[in-house]
Design an enzyme around this catalytic site. Structure first.
Site: not given
Length: 316
Positions: A2-3, A58, A92, A111, A258
């Site tokens: 997600p951005e 964000k 999750h 995560r 990255r």
């Protein structure tokens, strides 16, 4: 991952799902998503109604009546989803809000890199995390400020744009896409940019954000590319595939740990003055050469030699 566009869509969905609804119960499991807080603190949202949602890059700030608030950052794999309150939650799920319309809104994060921070709205809005953010580019970019920020850093364009103090909300995807649209080498030093190039990049960032919003906006939660969702991007995660503009295979490099995806033809390699130029014309006189060329001559030295039995000096 997600951005800004994905978080903007999530904020629109939460407004539709929570707007005016009363929270019947609030539950959060003990995990690093609520690190520094207790599940009991999160449960205090029960009885409150959502009044507003603001997005800061964000980050999202959910405001409830009574001055109560909740900050949400989706991290790498976080997302908000909705279900009927009687249905079993998916895997999750780290936190849930059960609403008075019979629905539940879950925060799902495989995560555990996301954040949920409960507190008073005014204090959350003034928190260090939100105050440190640069301007949000979706509403438009102040080119003069943007150019001034780039002119003060020797970092690469990729690294400068990833810094949330430059512009908030950009990540690997939008940086790769925007630099591709602007035809700018991601490895180029940020301080080498001319104002004209910065203005072109600002336009490209806006175009990339709006294009992603058009492609991804939906009442349903987004399935990210990493989860097998449709790849709507021009270069991101398309290593080896042909560029849609010139047909050249897209390349992938690693910058700052990255991935960066780019087209070597549409984004030609930039060279500093004194090297072979294969990239955009450079006009800034302040940029040093990227490295000392191996062909540069060492400083001259005076050597003693013998000529006809006598000492003489010459320069080598």
């Amino acid at each position: 991952m997600p951005e800004l566009p994905e978080v903007e869509i999530a904020s629109r969905q939460l407004r539709a799902w929570l707007g005016g609804r009363r929270v019947v119960s609030a539950r959060a499991e003990k995990s690093r998503v609520i690190r520094g807080q207790t599940p009991a603190r999160f449960a205090g949202l029960a009885g409150h109604r959502l009044t507003d949602i603001e997005r800061f890059g964000k980050w999202m700030l959910l405001s409830f009546d009574g001055g109560e608030g909740l900050v949400s950052h989706l991290g790498m794999t976080g997302k908000w989803i909705r279900r009927r309150a009687g249905d079993p939650p998916p895997s999750h799920v780290r936190a849930s809000l059960t609403l008075d319309d019979g629905n539940a809104v879950d925060y799902r994060d495989m995560r555990l890199f996301g954040r949920l921070i409960r507190g008073k709205t005014a204090q959350l809005r003034d928190s260090a995390a939100l105050r440190a953010l640069g301007p949000d580019p979706l509403a438009g970019i102040d080119v003069d400020r943007f150019h001034s920020v780039l002119a003060r850093t020797r970092r690469t364009m990729k690294e400068a744009l990833m810094d949330q103090r430059t512009l908030s909300g950009l990540g690997n995807i939008q940086v790769s896409e925007s630099l591709h649209r602007a035809g700018i080498d991601p490895q180029r030093p940020a301080l080498s940019m001319t104002r004209e190039e910065t203005e072109r990049l600002a336009d490209a960032i806006g175009d990339s954000l709006r294009a992603t919003l058009r492609e991804e906006d939906s009442p349903e939660p987004i399935t990210y590319v990493e989860e097998g969702g449709e790849n709507v991007f021009l270069v991101y995660d398309r290593e080896g595939q042909p560029c849609t503009t010139c047909g050249t295979p897209i390349r992938r490099i690693v910058q700052g740990g990255r991935s960066t995806f780019y087209c070597p033809v549409c984004q030609p390699r930039w060279r500093a003055r004194g090297t072979t130029r294969t990239g955009p014309l450079r006009t800034s006189a302040r940029v040093p050469a990227l490295r000392r060329e191996s062909s540069q001559r060492a400083p001259a030295r005076r050597l003693r030699v013998l000529q006809g039995g006598r000492s003489a000096r010459r320069t080598r």
